[in-house]
Design a protein around this motif. Structure first.
Motif, short mmCIF file in Angstrom:
data_model
loop_
_atom_site.label_atom_id
_atom_site.label_comp_id
_atom_site.label_asym_id
_atom_site.label_seq_id
_atom_site.Cartn_x
_atom_site.Cartn_y
_atom_site.Cartn_z
N ILE A 61 62.94 12.86 -11.45
CA ILE A 61 62.89 14.29 -10.71
C ILE A 61 64.26 14.87 -10.59
O ILE A 61 65.26 13.99 -9.88
N TYR A 62 64.53 15.68 -11.06
CA TYR A 62 65.99 16.49 -10.97
C TYR A 62 65.70 17.67 -9.80
O TYR A 62 64.98 18.39 -9.88
N GLU A 63 66.47 17.49 -8.83
CA GLU A 63 66.35 18.48 -7.74
C GLU A 63 67.72 18.94 -7.36
O GLU A 63 68.80 18.52 -7.52
N ILE A 64 67.45 20.30 -6.83
CA ILE A 64 68.93 20.86 -6.41
C ILE A 64 68.47 21.75 -5.27
O ILE A 64 67.26 22.50 -5.44
N HIS A 65 69.11 22.00 -4.20
CA HIS A 65 68.90 22.77 -3.24
C HIS A 65 69.80 23.99 -3.30
O HIS A 65 70.92 23.80 -2.92
N PHE A 66 69.27 25.15 -3.76
CA PHE A 66 70.41 26.22 -3.88
C PHE A 66 71.26 26.55 -2.97
O PHE A 66 72.54 26.61 -3.13
N GLY A 67 70.61 26.79 -1.74
CA GLY A 67 71.43 27.01 -0.73
C GLY A 67 72.44 26.23 -0.29
O GLY A 67 73.52 26.90 0.34
N TRP A 69 73.95 24.03 -2.39
CA TRP A 69 74.97 23.73 -3.33
C TRP A 69 75.86 24.85 -3.40
O TRP A 69 76.99 24.38 -3.86
N LYS A 70 75.24 25.96 -3.67
CA LYS A 70 76.33 27.09 -3.78
C LYS A 70 75.86 28.48 -3.28
O LYS A 70 74.79 28.87 -2.97
N ARG A 71 76.99 28.96 -2.56
CA ARG A 71 76.61 30.42 -1.68
C ARG A 71 77.61 31.20 -2.21
O ARG A 71 78.94 31.12 -2.70
N TYR A 78 72.67 32.83 -3.09
CA TYR A 78 72.13 33.46 -4.13
C TYR A 78 70.58 33.67 -4.46
O TYR A 78 70.05 32.81 -3.83
N SER A 79 70.22 34.69 -5.27
CA SER A 79 68.77 34.58 -5.62
C SER A 79 68.77 33.59 -6.75
O SER A 79 69.75 33.18 -7.42
N TYR A 80 67.35 33.28 -7.21
CA TYR A 80 67.05 32.51 -8.19
C TYR A 80 67.65 33.08 -9.35
O TYR A 80 68.40 32.40 -10.41
N ALA A 81 67.54 34.41 -9.63
CA ALA A 81 68.01 34.90 -10.94
C ALA A 81 69.41 34.96 -10.88
O ALA A 81 69.95 34.76 -12.19
N GLU A 82 70.10 35.16 -10.01
CA GLU A 82 71.66 34.96 -9.94
C GLU A 82 72.03 33.84 -10.42
O GLU A 82 73.10 33.55 -10.91
N LEU A 83 71.54 32.61 -9.58
CA LEU A 83 71.97 31.28 -10.05
C LEU A 83 71.62 30.80 -11.37
O LEU A 83 72.42 29.94 -11.86
N ASP A 85 72.52 32.18 -13.98
CA ASP A 85 73.49 32.42 -15.09
C ASP A 85 74.63 31.26 -14.66
O ASP A 85 75.33 31.08 -15.17
N VAL A 86 74.70 31.01 -13.33
CA VAL A 86 75.70 30.02 -13.02
C VAL A 86 75.30 28.60 -13.22
O VAL A 86 76.20 27.61 -13.69
N LEU A 87 74.23 28.09 -13.13
CA LEU A 87 73.49 26.81 -13.10
C LEU A 87 73.39 26.44 -14.54
O LEU A 87 73.51 25.26 -15.13
N ILE A 88 72.69 27.30 -15.42
CA ILE A 88 72.38 26.96 -16.77
C ILE A 88 73.40 26.43 -17.74
O ILE A 88 73.53 25.50 -18.38
N PRO A 89 74.42 27.09 -17.54
CA PRO A 89 75.73 26.78 -18.52
C PRO A 89 76.16 25.21 -18.26
O PRO A 89 76.45 24.58 -19.01
#
Length: 89
Positions: A61-67, A69-71, A78-83, A85-89
């Motif tokens: 299980i790979y987890e990340i709590h966006f709030g 991790w990065k603001r 960030y919204s899921y859509a905004e993140l 672009d940041v997370l995937i690369p």
């Protein structure tokens, strides 16, 4: 509400929310919540019964709590859509 207590090799521990929880406590809390899930009729019994054996296999299980991790800034997440672009690369 509940959390898993994970003990580290050095004897310390961290409390962790359940990775498969359906509901969580509202911020600033982060405990997993037990809720009644059988409020909707499901018609997938045949499919569920055909899966067999998967609960005995390992899972990663790979987890990340966006709030946390990065603001955008101290008060804005960030919204899921905004993140994406940041997370995937």
């Amino acid at each position: 509400m509940y959390k898993y207590r994970i003990y580290k090799a050095d004897g310390t521990y961290i409390d962790h929310a359940a990775p498969y929880a359906f509901y969580s406590e509202l911020r600033p809390g982060n405990a997993s919540r037990i809720v009644k899930l059988n409020t909707a009729p499901f018609h997938d019994k045949r499919w569920l019964n055909s899966r067999g054996g998967h609960f005995e296999k390992p899972v990663n299980i790979y987890e990340i709590h966006f709030g946390s991790w990065k603001r955008k800034d101290a008060d804005t997440t960030y919204s899921y859509a905004e993140l994406a672009d940041v997370l995937i690369p």
